[in-house]
Design an enzyme around this catalytic site. Sequence first.
Site, short mmCIF file in Angstrom:
data_model
loop_
_atom_site.label_atom_id
_atom_site.label_comp_id
_atom_site.label_asym_id
_atom_site.label_seq_id
_atom_site.Cartn_x
_atom_site.Cartn_y
_atom_site.Cartn_z
N ASP A 232 0.88 -1.16 0.00
CA ASP A 232 0.00 0.00 0.00
C ASP A 232 0.92 1.21 0.00
O ASP A 232 1.58 1.50 1.00
CB ASP A 232 -0.92 0.01 1.23
CG ASP A 232 -1.84 1.23 1.22
OD1 ASP A 232 -1.77 2.03 0.26
OD2 ASP A 232 -2.63 1.39 2.18
N GLU A 273 -1.61 -0.83 -3.90
CA GLU A 273 -2.74 0.03 -3.51
C GLU A 273 -2.32 1.50 -3.55
O GLU A 273 -1.22 1.84 -3.10
CB GLU A 273 -3.16 -0.39 -2.10
CG GLU A 273 -4.31 0.41 -1.50
CD GLU A 273 -4.62 -0.08 -0.08
OE1 GLU A 273 -4.54 -1.30 0.18
OE2 GLU A 273 -4.92 0.77 0.78
N LYS A 326 -13.78 -0.35 2.94
CA LYS A 326 -13.71 -0.01 4.36
C LYS A 326 -15.06 0.56 4.76
O LYS A 326 -15.39 1.69 4.36
CB LYS A 326 -12.64 1.05 4.59
CG LYS A 326 -11.20 0.59 4.39
CD LYS A 326 -10.27 1.81 4.38
CE LYS A 326 -8.82 1.45 4.55
NZ LYS A 326 -7.92 2.62 4.31
P1 PGA Z 1 -5.63 4.12 7.40
O1 PGA Z 1 -4.60 3.21 6.61
O2 PGA Z 1 -6.57 3.24 8.11
O3 PGA Z 1 -4.71 4.90 8.30
O4 PGA Z 1 -6.31 4.99 6.38
C1 PGA Z 1 -4.94 2.03 5.99
C2 PGA Z 1 -4.80 2.15 4.51
O5 PGA Z 1 -4.37 3.20 3.99
O6 PGA Z 1 -5.15 1.21 3.82
ZN ZN Z 2 -4.55 2.36 1.88
#
Ligand code: PGA
Ligand code: ZN
Length: 400
Positions: A232, A273, A326
Amino acid sequence: MTLLTDVQLRPVLDSRGNATVEADVTTEDGGFGRAAAPSGASTGEYEAIELPARESIEKTTEHALPHLEGEVDVNHQRDVDNALHEADGTGNFSEIGANSAVAISMAAAKAGADSNGVPLYKHLGGAFRGENFPIPFGNVIGGGEHAKDATDIQEFLGAPVGAPTIEDAVFANANLHATVGDILDERGVGAGKGDEGAWAPPISDADAFEIMEEAVTRVEEDVGFEIRFGLDVAASEMYEDGEYVYSDTTRSPEEQIEYMADLIQDYDLIYCEDPLDENDFEGTAELTEAVSDTDCRLCGDDLFVTNVSRLQEGIDTGAGNTILIKPNQIGSMSDTMDAIELAVRNGYETVISHRSGETEDTTIAHIAVATDAGFIKTGAVAGERTAKLNELMRIADRAA
Ligand code: PGA
Ligand code: ZN
């Protein structure tokens, strides 16, 4: 019809020690569900809006709970989520907070599952699924916004693609994490851990690639199946004034595309990613085309933010072939499922994901199984990460 009768909201600790929102949902027949919102550090510009936990709880209690308690049916998840959207009225949950919204939405789904006497993944549509398991991406080296003075690239992720079972896959990632620790030791590099439990050594990205290759080779010899790795990049976090700013150099957008294409080819990356800034659909499309002869999953996280409009733009422009999912980026289970459905219909792979700030909540494990996701991204070690991995193994064992 199973009425939602009660919602309780409270602040609880997340893995960074910050307050986040936990929701308890009860139904008229005694069904119960509890869920907590995670929280990002490298958040996308277009995510649903999280408010400070206590402020979100106060506003949600005042504006949303009267439209939920005694008003909605937990067997109709869209009714629950529509009520949340209507009470909020902004389209991005900036009034009541996406943290309370997603906690309630997930808790209502769990209460529905409990009321029906089925595991969450079945309640979410997994009656004909639950046979295939996602390949877990294990974050084993990281920096970026998740750890200071470590790698520029945010995450180096193990991918045990040849694992015969989810148990083998989960333990292979833990093995990879331990092996990376051994290699750092051998090189005399002391390292703490970042927010997701990955090693956060003060090394260059080039050294991290070398260590990943070495660790993957050692673990493959040990377990006897194929392991690959991915990244990522979280490139939006290093994008400043039209350039990608690394510790040792800067790259123009064109140079960044070339650099990413080279990394994907040189290291046979299975996953990459957010290789470019979250506004760069065109560049992402160019890179997608450039690596189309590989099997690299080119994934949009900050680019798509689990949002159907942004994903549609990606589909229309040919940006990426994979979406990170997410639930708290969009604020409800229904919106999350809509993004997954649009992705699947258009041949995009899905990766169901944790956040850097997490809790013991295991909802994402159930979403991954229910929707037959190709991958799940939930770390390799640390209790809030293993909560999801252990739940996956329980589901596989049919005990969940
Ligand atoms: P974050 O990182 O939860 O801090 O956004 C995870 C990601 O970028 O996939
Ligand atoms: Zn990410």
